[in-house]
Each structure stands twice: as structure tokens, then as C-alpha cells.
Design a protein around this motif. Sequence first.
Motif, mmCIF file in Angstrom:
data_model
loop_
_atom_site.group_PDB
_atom_site.id
_atom_site.type_symbol
_atom_site.label_atom_id
_atom_site.label_comp_id
_atom_site.label_asym_id
_atom_site.label_seq_id
_atom_site.Cartn_x
_atom_site.Cartn_y
_atom_site.Cartn_z
ATOM 1 N N ARG A 159 -0.108 -10.677 11.063
ATOM 2 C CA ARG A 159 0.281 -12.259 10.267
ATOM 3 C C ARG A 159 1.292 -11.609 9.056
ATOM 4 O O ARG A 159 1.767 -12.903 8.463
ATOM 5 N N MET A 160 0.980 -10.991 8.052
ATOM 6 C CA MET A 160 1.267 -11.005 7.103
ATOM 7 C C MET A 160 2.491 -9.687 7.050
ATOM 8 O O MET A 160 3.084 -8.868 7.245
ATOM 9 N N LYS A 161 3.460 -10.448 6.223
ATOM 10 C CA LYS A 161 4.370 -9.230 5.218
ATOM 11 C C LYS A 161 4.199 -9.015 4.597
ATOM 12 O O LYS A 161 3.904 -8.945 3.363
ATOM 13 N N VAL A 162 3.788 -7.038 4.930
ATOM 14 C CA VAL A 162 3.182 -5.857 3.949
ATOM 15 C C VAL A 162 4.297 -4.915 4.119
ATOM 16 O O VAL A 162 5.716 -5.318 4.310
ATOM 17 N N LEU A 163 3.957 -4.736 2.626
ATOM 18 C CA LEU A 163 5.039 -3.345 2.694
ATOM 19 C C LEU A 163 3.865 -1.402 2.437
ATOM 20 O O LEU A 163 3.049 -2.379 1.969
ATOM 21 N N LEU A 164 4.361 -1.192 3.183
ATOM 22 C CA LEU A 164 2.755 -0.039 3.520
ATOM 23 C C LEU A 164 4.904 1.678 3.006
ATOM 24 O O LEU A 164 5.338 1.281 3.821
ATOM 25 N N ILE A 165 4.008 2.263 2.587
ATOM 26 C CA ILE A 165 4.976 3.605 2.180
ATOM 27 C C ILE A 165 3.765 4.710 3.141
ATOM 28 O O ILE A 165 2.641 5.304 2.486
ATOM 29 N N CYS B 253 0.461 -1.396 0.062
ATOM 30 C CA CYS B 253 -0.037 0.346 0.349
ATOM 31 C C CYS B 253 0.394 1.364 -0.668
ATOM 32 O O CYS B 253 1.712 1.270 0.643
ATOM 33 N N PHE B 254 0.813 2.197 -1.038
ATOM 34 C CA PHE B 254 1.139 3.359 -1.019
ATOM 35 C C PHE B 254 -0.194 4.836 -0.558
ATOM 36 O O PHE B 254 -0.341 4.989 -1.643
ATOM 37 N N LEU B 255 0.676 4.925 0.654
ATOM 38 C CA LEU B 255 -0.932 6.166 1.114
ATOM 39 C C LEU B 255 -0.448 7.389 0.736
ATOM 40 O O LEU B 255 1.193 7.672 1.177
ATOM 41 N N GLN B 256 -0.437 7.797 0.116
ATOM 42 C CA GLN B 256 -0.695 9.408 -0.388
ATOM 43 C C GLN B 256 -0.937 10.293 0.452
ATOM 44 O O GLN B 256 -2.160 10.562 0.836
#
Length: 587
Positions: A292-298, A243-246
Motif C-alpha cells: 500500500r506504499m508508493k515507493v521508489l526502489l532501484i 531505496c537505492f540498493l547497491q
Amino acid sequence: MAVTSPSQATSYDVFLNFRGSDTRQGFTGYLYKALFDSGIHIFIDDEGIQSGQIIPESLKEAIKKSRIAITVLSPDYASSSFCLDELVTILECSKNSGLLVLPVFYKVPPGHVRHQRGSYGEAFAIHEQGLHPNMEKWKKALKDVANISGFPLDYGNEYEHELIKKIVERVIRFLNNDEKSLHVPDFLVGVGSQVEEIRNLLAVRDNGVNVNMIGIHGMGGVGKSTLACLVYNLITAGFEGSCFLQNVREEANKHGLKHLHSIILSQLVGMKEINVASEQQGISIIKNRLKRMKVLLILDDVEKHEQLQGIVGSADWFGPGSIVIITTRDKQLLASHGVKRTHEVKELNKRDALKLLKFKAFKMEEVDPSYKEVLNQVVTYASGIPLALEVIGSNLFGKSVQEWESAIRQYKRIPNNKILEILKVSFDSLGEEEKSVFLDIACCFKGYKLSEIEETLRALYDNCMKYHIGVLVEKSLIKISHDERVTFHDLIEDMGKRIDRQQSPREPGKRRRLWLQEDIIQVLKDKSGTSQIKIICLHFSISDVQVVEWDGITDMKSLKILIVRNGIFSQIWNYLPEGLKVLEWRA
């Protein structure tokens, strides 16, 4: 069962790693069919390929070319030195190329895998007798894979087909997310080494910390968001969700953190219809669903500590291997949140700045030598800020040397550190009506759908909106995003709002548009509004909802557009001017 040859040059969605004698005719065979029937491209490492004691290069290439590796950890898995060597290779690829590893604990508890107990302990006792040189690598690999959030088969409470369904859904969600790359400009300079520096920061792990959190900071317009987009596109394939949170600063101020919680949950776990009732509920759901999730958060453009606390309060909110990247203008904000590894985005050097300016102004690197001096002067005055170079270059596209020299004479009257004034040159080159459209958008309509803006502003400009919007895009003053929203950089927004405030600075009731909360409330209270006012755009923050007395609107006889969000009306309908054409009311 068909087996994909490792000699094929195509990449694979999934690489299946398993002990054939354990699960080939059962669980893994059914999993393969379910994946295949879902249109997923699979490499299945059947034991017919395992003819030697050393993993062949072709098999390593198949692992490298895959986006997901599913490892079926069955009771006899650890008795195969080949399976263990293959697991070591898979985990190495997950670190170097973003390969996502999904372990399946089939008829074996994760603790037995992690600590080599039960059948895994028996297998290692035999390996130790053979003095195998890879023993320590195997032990570490089993410990690492057991620490990854995977799929344990809960016997007595779950059927195998239910577990297979969960695995296929996870794979499909990951592959769909992997294909949603972010748009970046077609021409970029000075970013390659910075991307590499950020990836090096991401490769560093603190002892005992499962989530890597880094910060990207620098002044406005220097390219923080673009850099974050590039990193996102490069590494997103290695995560279960991204998720790329703008525009965190702006969205949080307008809609509150619970709105951002809804976006995160929608993108990371597919909760499309979620309605977060409060910030506390949003935090609770994020912690429970993502731990428990491997996430990418920006998080892009964070301004306040409470924004970080409410979205990424601590590392244990997310699963092992997750990455959180924060962009901000405030380096101290990162330090206060405990973000230790940071990257400062600096201005472009002269060579890269010149390349960017030439591309924007001429669409080529080699230009007429007569432009050399004027180009160098613009580079000096833009101070290496990419946004300023883009706007100036676009504004002077196709212009003669004499026109460049005329523009530079304006720049020379401007102090070097006032980039906003440099950007204003593009505004000054607009026609009067185009200036007015730009200020309307900058003050009131940032982030709106293009169709909504065209429809709303038709009340003021009839059917000329498409032409005006086209001019603003050509001048790089506004941009149209992939979802058809009108956006622009904060520097452009600041410039527009500053220009608007300068129009009757002491008497806001005589301006064309009112958008600053304190100005609107004061004008209504004092009943100082005039027929000059065409637009009122009043946005209360979620935490600052107020009752507004509207009788002061009566004298605004030319008011055409009224937008109010989060306000509580006080007999507004009794005072609306007859000429009002657009009313947007969101309580």
C-alpha cells in the motif's frame, strides 16, 4: 490559526487541501497543529483565500512548491467546485513534479469518493444541474485520489488523534527520506538527454498496471549506476519511501537475498532491528508492508533472474504509483522478468569524452593546444567508456605532452576492445608496495570500512596505509563512499583479480594472496601452500557452506591475515601459524 501567504518565495513541506466548513475547526485544525509542532512548514488553503471561482496562479504556485499535498476528503468536500478544481491541480502536479499526495478519508468511505456515492453522489447531482464544464475532470480526479493508499478513519476502532499521529509520522518519514540524496560525481557529461529519456519512460503507464518497472542496461563502466543515481535524486521526493540498493549481484552472492530484504525494509519502512530469518520470510514481509506504499526502489547491478524474483517478484508487491528501476549488464535478464521499457546506456561521443578527459587531466575545458593530438588519441583508445577516461585522465594529471605520448605508445600496443588493459596502465604507474595494497583490496576487501582496511593491512604495511590509500584514490583506482567504505567499479576489480591470478597461475600455493574458493580448498587439500602466502580470504556463499580441512595451512609460515566467512571449521585451531596477526571468523 496562522496561514502562510502564497506570495512567499519559500517552498512548503505540506499543502493542506480541505473543505473549511467541514473540518477547519476540528480535524484539519488539529492536524495542522500536530504538523506545525513537528517543525513542518505548511501551506493551509483556508477558505479566506478562496474568494474567486478560478484558482489563482499564486495558489497553483503554492501547490507546485510543496512536497506533500494532504487532501482531507470529508462528507461535504465534493460540494465545493473550488476544492475539486484544486484537487485536479494537485494531481497534475503529482505527475509532473513528483508531489506526493496523501488522501485522508474523513467520515467518508473511499468507495463513495471513487464512485461518487452517498454525499458525493448528491453533490454531483447538483453539479450536473449546473452543467459545469469540469465534471469529467472532477470525476477522474476523485477516482484517482481514491486509488491512492491513504488514511481512512476507522470509526469505532480508531480515535482521530491516532489517525493524526499516523499522518504526521508518514510525513516525517517521507521528508527525512527526501533529504537523503545520493552522491554523484561533480563533473558529468552526456547524461542530460539520457536522464530525460528515462523520465519519459517513467511517464508511460500500462493500462491496469499500478507499478512502473523499467530497466537500464549497458556494458560495465559505461555509467549505468551514475545515471540511476541522478534519476533517483530527481524523483525521490514524490514517494513515501525510497531505496537505492547497491551492488545487488555482489551482496546477494556474499550474504544472500535475506540480507537485501533487511536493507529494503530498513530504508522503506524504518524497520531498523529486523532480522529476516529466510528469503521466504523476507518476501512475505515486503509484500505485506509495501503493498500500500508508493515507493521508489532501484536495484543496481542485478545479475540473475532469481535476484529479481526474490526482490521485485511482481508489481503487486508495491503500492500504486511505485517505481522500480533495474540496472544490469544483461538486457535479456530484463526481458525474462517482463520489463518492457528499457534504456541502453551507450558510450560517450567524442565531444563529451574529450570534455570528461580534460576535466580529469586538467580540471578545465580550455587546455594548451599542444595537447590536442594526444587527447584525441586517448579518447579513441578509451572507446567512450567514462570509467576508462576518468582513470587515464587522473593518472596523467599534470603530466607533460611527452609523458602523455609515452603513455599512448603503451595504449597503441593494446587492442581497442580490451579496456581492462587500458586501466592497467594506472596500476603499472604505482610503486611496488602500492600495487600490493591495491591487489589486497581488490581481491579481499571491497566494501569494507576504510578504518577496517587500514587496521587489518597494518599487519603487512605497518603505518604506511594512509599514504598508500591516498595514492590509490588520486589515481581513481579506489573511491571512498559517503559512509567511509572503500569501493571501486567492477572493471577495476576484474583488472586487479586478473593481475593477481597471473602471479603463479598454475601454482596458487605460491601466490601472495588466496581469495578464489576453489584455489584455497585445493591448496589446503594438496598441502601445497608455501611461505609466499600472506593473506587468505575465503567467502562461501550462503547456499554453499562447506567443512574445510585446515591441516594444509601448517606450511604457510608467513600467513598474516586469515578471513573466513560462512565456513565450518575442522580443528582449525590446531594448525594456525604462529605469525598470524589478523583472524576474522564469521560462521
